[in-house]
Design an enzyme around this catalytic site. Structure first.
Site, mmCIF file in Angstrom:
data_model
loop_
_atom_site.group_PDB
_atom_site.id
_atom_site.type_symbol
_atom_site.label_atom_id
_atom_site.label_comp_id
_atom_site.label_asym_id
_atom_site.label_seq_id
_atom_site.Cartn_x
_atom_site.Cartn_y
_atom_site.Cartn_z
ATOM 1 N N GLU A 325 -5.787 -27.824 31.058
ATOM 2 C CA GLU A 325 -6.339 -27.498 32.368
ATOM 3 C C GLU A 325 -7.411 -26.408 32.346
ATOM 4 O O GLU A 325 -7.469 -25.564 33.223
ATOM 5 C CB GLU A 325 -5.206 -27.096 33.323
ATOM 6 C CG GLU A 325 -4.237 -28.234 33.572
ATOM 7 C CD GLU A 325 -3.088 -27.871 34.500
ATOM 8 O OE1 GLU A 325 -2.769 -28.705 35.367
ATOM 9 O OE2 GLU A 325 -2.511 -26.779 34.363
HETATM 10 C C1 ACM Z 1 0.569 -28.920 32.060
HETATM 11 O O1 ACM Z 1 1.424 -29.410 32.822
HETATM 12 N N1 ACM Z 1 -0.443 -28.252 32.568
HETATM 13 C C2 ACM Z 1 0.649 -29.068 30.626
#
Ligand code: ACM
Length: 688
Positions: A325
């Site tokens: 992310e």
């Molecule tokens: C995640 O759930 N950001 C690995």
């Protein structure tokens, strides 16, 4: 035949019948289900004479001796039997007197791919566990413990022969201790529970935007400025690693970089990609912009120092660097970073992140570690030595397991977490049927690269009080998916066993049942909790993060002792009620009607029970409108069930009551989990 003889024959036949039934596999509530198991006609009665003998080379009080001591304690706690010998291999007693013999060939280093197989035999006179390794023998003990049952009014081990080994080598549980810190007692009891269900990797998510959780001598600013005083000392970490190792469980740490980096940058803002920004530990949930600067050599000096200090605390070869992310906003905005990318011919943020990851891989290699990371690290130039952790799915606009298939096709080893996000608060069924092996054609070599999976316990909305009830018992069913044969997929069979494993989990110290009572007592201000409890049995917390839309409704310091926190996925009465409705629709009869009516009467009575305690319990007030709505729904259905007539007006009223949402400002954050089944019953009654 005279009457007496006939009676004797009947009793004889009856006893054979009972005996055969008692030893059928249906009575055995093991989870995970073994690869091969046969029930036999025996059962080993647990008495004060119970003696354990270990046969095999080990250091005094090696792993298996400790496991045997724990086993004896669990057994006596479960059964109330005062054993004479509370320790294995009692002095002055010949091994031939043993009730339980444990044979193993080797004590092994706990590492990926070790032999975990075992054989377990329970007969009337003796129990034997045979394994190649002490870890396998410990799995045998976990199975044996779950064979405790009541036979003829006493506790006994059910007679079986088991030959067992895992399907996957990587069977993990991830705990996020960054969003909410989890003290070592919480971690330890969850490791005990993992051992019970044969999970073997504890993935410890130790840093994120909301906190950095490990003491470091060379970089003390990290825990001093970015943990709010809630962190593990280095000796805590070693203690957990040893505790897990004693139970055959590997510990894989995660330090999430370069994104999810707010805690790092609160301590070391000069390493951030946005200059002159005042970073501070995040209190909300979501995806945030603070990102380490991959073009700054000091970032690598810093990570080298950190990894040099923390890597030796963990004896497993794998080291998780997160990598998820990173939206790269601060990279896009920074002209120096853009210039660096041009000079180094890095054409986009993925390539820049790969540049960063490759540097990290080299640093980790110096400290004997192999890099793993969330699937975003899988870019064109990422070395094949990296282990890819597949997690994205439909919520992220991807096909579930898409990256898993891509990883194995591209030569990477991989594990799956998509489908095992227990923080979504979905029913156990939603996770249980997800298989790490995708339904696509793979070569043998490709299939072998799928090592297993991990359940993920993200901690935005959990605290030490509630975390057990979010992990368990659902994770036991996920553990079965990772251990047992692919064909073990019967939902009813899984549910039958899940309620038994839930009780054994409590024996391990898991507080999934206790925490509900504590929260309800607090809400009731220590008055009667009956009505509240009944309400939790038909209410489930909002699913798929809708409890915290926008990520700001709940902060890290918000209370998590609310009604929703006392509720769980798979609320207790929901499945019962669903089956009753199914059965009634198939075969409407008075007995089923009475059972349905009993539920409805309970639900009708809840609001009155709450109103009695409300004057001395301010937290109860916000629940009254919901309880009244539940009562109105139950009253309509009860009336219709008894009169067998429902007007279209009543059906409409029912629908509108069922669909009505509570006032969003009171943080009720639960849904009426029997709503669909109520409407199914109503619609059936309307038609008939
Ligand atoms: C995640 O759930 N950001 C690995």
């Amino acid at each position: 035949m005279n009457h007496k003889l006939f009676l004797i024959l009947l009793i004889f036949l009856g006893s054979i019948n009972i005996k055969a039934q008692d030893n059928s596999l249906e009575e055995i509530h093991l989870m995970p289900w073994p690869q091969q198991m046969k029930a036999n006609e025996s059962d080993f009665k647990i008495t004060e004479e119970f003696i354990v003998f270990i046969h095999g080379e080990e250091n005094e009080y090696g792993r298996i001796s400790k496991a045997a001591v724990r086993f004896i304690r669990y057994m006596t706690d479960k059964t109330g039997v005062f054993v004479i010998n509370g320790f294995p291999n009692p002095k002055g007693i010949d091994a031939s007197a043993a009730s339980l013999h444990i044979y193993f060939d080797n004590e092994v280093e706990v590492a990926m791919g070790i032999d975990e197989s075992y054989n377990l035999q329970v007969t009337d006179n003796v129990i034997e566990i045979r394994a190649k390794t002490d870890v396998g023998a410990m799995h045998g003990l976990s199975s044996l413990l779950q064979l405790i049952e009541i036979k003829n009014g006493s506790y006994a081990f059910a007679g079986v022969e088991i030959n067992d080994e895992p399907r996957f080598v990587w069977r993990g549980l991830m705990m996020d201790v960054a969003r909410h810190f989890m003290p070592i007692d919480v971690v330890k009891r969850n490791i005990d529970a993992m051992a019970l269900v044969k999970l073997n990797v504890f993935h410890w998510h130790l840093s994120d935007d909301q906190g950095f959780r490990v003491e470091t001598k060379t970089l003390p600013e990290l825990y001093q400025k970015a943990s709010d005083g809630l962190y593990y000392t280095k000796s805590d970490v070693k203690e957990i690693v040893k505790y897990a190792n004693d139970r055959g469980i590997r510990v894989v740490p995660e330090f999430d970089v370069p994104g999810h980096g707010t805690a790092f940058l609160t301590a070391f803002p000069e390493l951030g990609s946005k200059k002159d920004m005042e970073y501070s530990v995040e209190r909300n949930s979501g995806i945030f912009d603070p990102t380490l600067d991959p073009t700054n050599e000091k970032t690598y000096e810093f990570l080298d120092a950190l990894f040099k200090e923390v890597a030796p605390l963990f004896n497993d070869v794998y080291f998780h660097i997160g990598g998820d992310e990173n939206e790269g906003k601060h990279w896009d905005e920074n002209i120096d970073i853009q210039q660096f990318m041009k000079e180094n011919e890095l054409k986009d943020n993925h390539e820049l992140q790969t540049y960063f990851n490759i540097r990290l891989e080299k640093i980790l290699a110096k400290y004997g570690k192999s890099l793993m990371g969330w699937e975003e690290i899988m870019t064109a130039n990422m070395p094949k030595t990296a282990l890819i952790h597949s997690w994205r799915g439909v919520n992220e606009g991807m096909q579930p397991g898409e990256s898993l298939v891509k990883a194995v096709k591209n030569g990477y080893q991989t594990i799956l977490s998509n489908g095992y996000y227990i923080d979504l608060l979905l029913s156990v069924e939603d996770h249980y049927l997800v298989d790490p092996m995708p339904d696509v054609e793979l070569t043998e070599v490709e299939a072998k690269r799928i090592l297993g999976g991990e359940a993920t316990m993200w901690a935005e909305l959990v605290t030490p009080l509630t975390v057990d009830s979010r992990i368990w018992p659902r994770t036991a069913a996920i553990a079965e998916r990772f251990w047992s044969a692919q064909e073990v997929r019967d939902i009813d069979h899984m549910y039958d066993r899940l309620s038994t494993i839930s009780q054994f989990l409590e024996l391990m110290g898991i507080q999934h049942l206790k925490s509900k009572e504590y929260i309800l007592r607090n809400i009731a201000n220590y008055q009667d909790t009956h009505g509240l409890r009944s309400l939790t049995y038909i209410s489930e917390p909002f699913k798929i993060y809708s409890r915290n839309a926008g990520g700001t409704e709940y902060k890290t310091y918000s209370p998590f002792t609310l009604f929703a926190d006392a509720c769980t996925a798979d609320a207790k009465s929901v499945r019962d009620f669903r089956q009753l409705v199914d059965n009634y629709i198939k075969n409407p009869n008075e007995s089923l009607k009475k059972e349905l009516d009993d539920h409805l009467k309970t639900w009708e009575g809840i609001s009155d029970q709450l109103k009695i305690i409300e004057p001395d319990a301010p937290l109860v007030s916000r629940l009254i409108p919901y309880a009244e709505r539940v009562g109105e729904i139950a009253a309509i259905i009860a009336k219709v069930l008894n009169s067998n007539v429902i007007s279209s007006e009543e059906l409409k009223q029912l629908k509108s009551l069922v669909e009505k949402k509570e006032d969003p400002t009171v943080n009720l954050d639960v849904e009426l989990a029997v709503a669909n089944d109520i409407m199914r019953l109503a619609e059936y009654l309307a038609k008939n």
